[in-house]
Design an enzyme around this catalytic site. Sequence first.
Site, PDB file in Angstrom:
ATOM      1  N   SER A  65       1.186  -9.615  -0.766  1.00  0.00           N
ATOM      2  CA  SER A  65       0.941  -8.176  -0.698  1.00  0.00           C
ATOM      3  C   SER A  65       1.192  -7.551   0.667  1.00  0.00           C
ATOM      4  O   SER A  65       1.400  -6.339   0.761  1.00  0.00           O
ATOM      5  CB  SER A  65      -0.508  -7.879  -1.126  1.00  0.00           C
ATOM      6  OG  SER A  65      -1.417  -8.582  -0.295  1.00  0.00           O
TER       7      SER A  65
ATOM      8  N   LYS B 190       0.806  -1.215   0.000  1.00  0.00           N
ATOM      9  CA  LYS B 190       0.000   0.000   0.000  1.00  0.00           C
ATOM     10  C   LYS B 190       0.845   1.273   0.000  1.00  0.00           C
ATOM     11  O   LYS B 190       0.377   2.341  -0.402  1.00  0.00           O
ATOM     12  CB  LYS B 190      -0.934   0.016   1.206  1.00  0.00           C
ATOM     13  CG  LYS B 190      -2.120  -0.929   1.119  1.00  0.00           C
ATOM     14  CD  LYS B 190      -3.181  -0.411   0.174  1.00  0.00           C
ATOM     15  CE  LYS B 190      -4.463  -1.223   0.268  1.00  0.00           C
ATOM     16  NZ  LYS B 190      -5.524  -0.699  -0.603  1.00  0.00           N
TER      17      LYS B 190
END
Length: 399
Positions: free
Chosen positions: A300, A51
């Site tokens: 991720s 992110k």
Amino acid sequence: MIELADVWAAEARLSPRLRVTPFLHSQVLSAMTGAYVLVKFENHQFTASFKERGALNKLLTLTDDERARGVSAMSAGNHAQGVAYHAKQLGIPATIIMPAHTPSVKVEHTRAHGAEVVLAGETLVEANAEAQRLTAERGLTFIHPFDDAMVMAGQGTVALEMLAAQPDLDVIVTPIGGGGLISGVATAAKGLRPGIEIFGVQAACYPSMLCAMRGEPPTGTGNTIAEGIAVKYPGELTTEVVRARVDDVLVVDESRLEQAVALYLFIEKTVAEGAGAAPLAALLEYPERFAGKKVGLVLSGGNIDPRLLASVIMRELIREGRVVTLRLPISDRPGTLAQVTAVLRDCGANIMEIQHHRTLLALPAKEASLEISFEARDRPHGESVVAALVAAGFAPQVL
């Protein structure tokens, strides 16, 4: 619709500020799945999540006036920390709105990065309403977690790094929540290699992007360990990109997600959150889709609650037969418990917990019940312990 040039521009902005995360071949996962598996370790970012890429790219494109007024974001996890951390590095005031029930560790991590944290609402929808109110009231710039062109382009730099290291990748598999990551990845990867396949993965209880691709109403409810992709409404911009550039969206159930988290820990010695493990879960669930191909998995993020991780590990040990729990009716007379434990000792089983019930009204007065949990080397070893108890005259029930 973002294009490859947008991702290249994002890379130029980010490369002086973000490290290139490892992209490594996993020999064991390859043998397990029948594919040539490479893992992109985005959990090695400072905030342990991809992110940061999109958040930083958006922050770097703000005008001087927008920087001075500050930014806002609504998130219960990784996006909040990414915005807060990089806003602090750039000297930009940041206000992060989080649902009131957000775990305190996430709140404190976000505050530690220098952001003002506002707890509001019981749900993400309610928190987002407060975020929009504060954004307008204070004249802030809102940084959306996924439905923003600059955020999507920043996330796409993951694919540039993967293809720079392995230009002959056949497939890239990413998690899908709101769609920011896969939109950027698909744009970059298809722009460089039009024939590459892009697969997204969603938790079975939140298949919102799959519904969008099929033209069905969005759906999403229930509990999942993949909180990062538990998104009921995907973005409008991201849905457009996914429809145009993503080959398929796969769904995986909770047991596969748990297995993937455990395998990353046991095999790769790395911590993956539920969403981060979703691509590996898809390989385990649909091996025929990837057999013989060179597959890049985007791990991720690694921000998983330690208590949840401990539970996932124990549940996987139970599935593998390495932790076994038995219920055992016995006669309530001296020496019987010692006979049971002697069988386990002789078989090399390690007792973890034992409960001896003698006063349950459901039992006859001269009987007792044992519940025993023990460690075994593997499933066949556990089965041999059960068989030895049967041979000794007991009637164990595997729980």
